[in-house]
Design an enzyme around this catalytic site. Structure first.
Site, PDB file in Angstrom:
ATOM      1  N   CYS A   8      42.363 -17.696   1.847  1.00  0.00           N
ATOM      2  CA  CYS A   8      40.938 -17.729   1.492  1.00  0.00           C
ATOM      3  C   CYS A   8      40.697 -18.561   0.232  1.00  0.00           C
ATOM      4  CB  CYS A   8      40.462 -16.293   1.284  1.00  0.00           C
ATOM      5  SG  CYS A   8      38.861 -16.138   0.491  1.00  0.00           S
ATOM      6  N   GLY A   9      39.845 -19.560   0.356  1.00  0.00           N
ATOM      7  CA  GLY A   9      39.529 -20.421  -0.779  1.00  0.00           C
ATOM      8  C   GLY A   9      38.887 -19.678  -1.936  1.00  0.00           C
ATOM      9  N   HIS A  10      37.984 -18.737  -1.636  1.00  0.00           N
ATOM     10  CA  HIS A  10      37.345 -17.950  -2.695  1.00  0.00           C
ATOM     11  C   HIS A  10      38.375 -17.068  -3.408  1.00  0.00           C
ATOM     12  CE1 HIS A  10      33.331 -19.214  -1.638  1.00  0.00           C
ATOM     13  NE2 HIS A  10      33.544 -18.866  -0.368  1.00  0.00           N
ATOM     14  N   CYS A  11      39.348 -16.554  -2.651  1.00  0.00           N
ATOM     15  CA  CYS A  11      40.410 -15.728  -3.251  1.00  0.00           C
ATOM     16  C   CYS A  11      41.271 -16.573  -4.177  1.00  0.00           C
ATOM     17  CB  CYS A  11      41.270 -15.095  -2.161  1.00  0.00           C
ATOM     18  SG  CYS A  11      40.363 -14.015  -1.039  1.00  0.00           S
TER      19      CYS A  11
END
Length: 120
Positions: free
Chosen positions: A45-48
Site C-alpha cells: 500500500c502506497g499510503h502505508c
C-alpha cells in the site's frame, strides 16, 4: 520487477513498532494492562509506505508510555476483520479497558497528530 516486502521487513527487528500476528496479538494487546496504538497495513500500500516514517517516529516518541504495533493485513486478515478494517492504513487505539471496542484514529497521518491523539 515487482518489489515484495515481507512482514518482518516492513517494520524491521530494530524498529520500535511491534510486529503483531496470530502468535502474539491476543497476549500482547488484548490481554495486557497497557494501551496500544495499532496500525493495520498492507506492505504494498502506497499510503502505508508514506505513513511508515511518521508511524516509526510516533513509536519512538511514545516509547515507555503507549505501545505501538502493526498488523500485516496480507498475512493476518482476521485481526482487521474483527475490528472492521476496510482500508489501509487503519490505526486503532486500544485503551486500558479491552472489553471496549478500540477507537479508530481519523486524524492526519503524521507523527505529531498521532502522538497528540494517543496522549489525549
Amino acid at each position: 520487477m515487482v518489489s515484495m516486502v515481507a512482514a518482518e521487513d516492513f517494520y524491521g527487528k530494530y524498529s520500535r513498532v511491534e510486529n503483531l500476528d496470530d502468535s502474539n496479538f491476543k497476549k500482547m494487546v488484548l490481554d495486557s494492562d497497557e494501551m496500544w496504538v495499532v496500525e493495520f497495513y498492507a506492505p504494498w500500500c502506497g499510503h502505508c509506505k508514506s505513513f511508515k516514517p511518521d508511524y516509526e517516529k510516533a513509536a519512538k516518541t511514545l516509547k515507555g508510555v503507549i505501545k505501538v504495533g502493526a498488523v500485516n493485513m496480507d498475512e493476518f486478515k482476521q485481526w482487521g476483520s474483527k475490528y472492521g478494517v476496510t482500508g489501509f492504513p487503519t490505526v486503532k487505539f486500544f485503551g486500558l479497558d479491552k472489553a471496549k471496542d478500540p477507537e479508530t484514529y481519523s486524524g492526519q497521518r503524521n507523527a505529531d497528530d498521532l502522538v497528540k491523539y494517543a496522549l489525549g
